[in-house]
Write an enzyme that holds these catalytic residues in place. Structure first.
Site, PDB file in Angstrom:
ATOM      1  N   LYS A  35      -8.046  48.749  82.041  1.00 36.27           N
ATOM      2  CA  LYS A  35      -8.130  48.654  81.223  1.00 36.27           C
ATOM      3  C   LYS A  35      -6.341  48.407  80.859  1.00 36.27           C
ATOM      4  O   LYS A  35      -5.664  48.872  79.742  1.00 36.27           O
ATOM      5  CB  LYS A  35      -9.055  48.928  80.117  1.00 36.27           C
ATOM      6  CG  LYS A  35     -10.106  49.862  79.295  1.00 36.27           C
ATOM      7  CD  LYS A  35     -10.472  50.283  78.263  1.00 36.27           C
ATOM      8  CE  LYS A  35     -12.144  50.015  78.528  1.00 36.27           C
ATOM      9  NZ  LYS A  35     -12.779  48.908  78.862  1.00 36.27           N
ATOM     10  N   CYS A  36      -5.946  47.583  81.869  1.00 37.25           N
ATOM     11  CA  CYS A  36      -4.687  47.702  81.685  1.00 37.25           C
ATOM     12  C   CYS A  36      -3.716  46.268  81.700  1.00 37.25           C
ATOM     13  O   CYS A  36      -4.563  45.553  82.151  1.00 37.25           O
ATOM     14  CB  CYS A  36      -4.572  48.850  82.802  1.00 37.25           C
ATOM     15  SG  CYS A  36      -2.514  48.585  83.586  1.00 37.25           S
ATOM     16  N   GLY A  37      -2.583  46.290  81.221  1.00 38.23           N
ATOM     17  CA  GLY A  37      -2.417  44.818  81.467  1.00 38.23           C
ATOM     18  C   GLY A  37      -2.049  44.173  83.106  1.00 38.23           C
ATOM     19  O   GLY A  37      -1.996  43.499  83.220  1.00 38.23           O
TER      20      GLY A  37
END
Length: 160
Positions: A35-37
């Site tokens: 769930k990271c950029g």
């Protein structure tokens, strides 16, 4: 201790193994998160793996939840996410810590052998990458923002 090959890790399926199973291969070791950029880098990592695995490259993904709680799932959820969304076929491992007093021995070694900007050891964020030679020596450290496509040339040069 020579190289990283004597370090034990746990696979995403819960099996303990030594990194010596990868002796003789170039490794790209990455702390990953779902769930990271930077999560779309999974696609580029998978491309590197598919393009270079027959020449001796193995990408190793180590999920970590130390940066903004961006890897909240358990190993089964992580594996399912990576398979369904990015068709990841490179080896994934159990969730670990990369910084602090509970930092996994692998990351203790990686950070010691390849310091970051201004000599810092700490991992700054998800998707920091370490390139390891076939003898288990760390030869390069890449920041999170460095994409797999940007390091493809380095890998191609090393693999011939």
């Amino acid at each position: 201790m020579s190289g990283i090959h004597d370090i034990e890790v746990k696979t995403i399926d819960g099996q303990t193994q030594k990194l010596s199973v990868y002796a003789g291969k170039h490794l790209l070791i990455v702390n990953v998160a779902s769930k990271c950029g930077f999560t779309p880098q999974y696609q580029g990592l998978e491309k590197l793996y598919r393009d270079f695995k027959d020449k001796g490259l193995v990408v190793l993904g180590f999920p970590c939840d130390q940066f903004g709680h961006q890897e909240p799932g358990d190993e089964n959820e992580i594996k399912t996410f990576c398979t369904l969304n990015y068709e990841v076929s490179f080896p994934l491992f159990a969730k670990i810590e990369v910084n602090g007093p509970n930092s996994h021995p692998l990351y203790q070694r990686l950070k010691q052998d390849a310091k970051g900007l201004l000599g810092s050891e700490g991992i700054k964020w998800n998707f920091t990458k370490f390139l390891v030679d076939p003898q288990g020596n760390v030869v390069e450290r890449y920041a999170s923002m460095t994409t797999p496509a940007q390091i493809e040339k380095d890998i191609a040069l090393r693999l011939g």
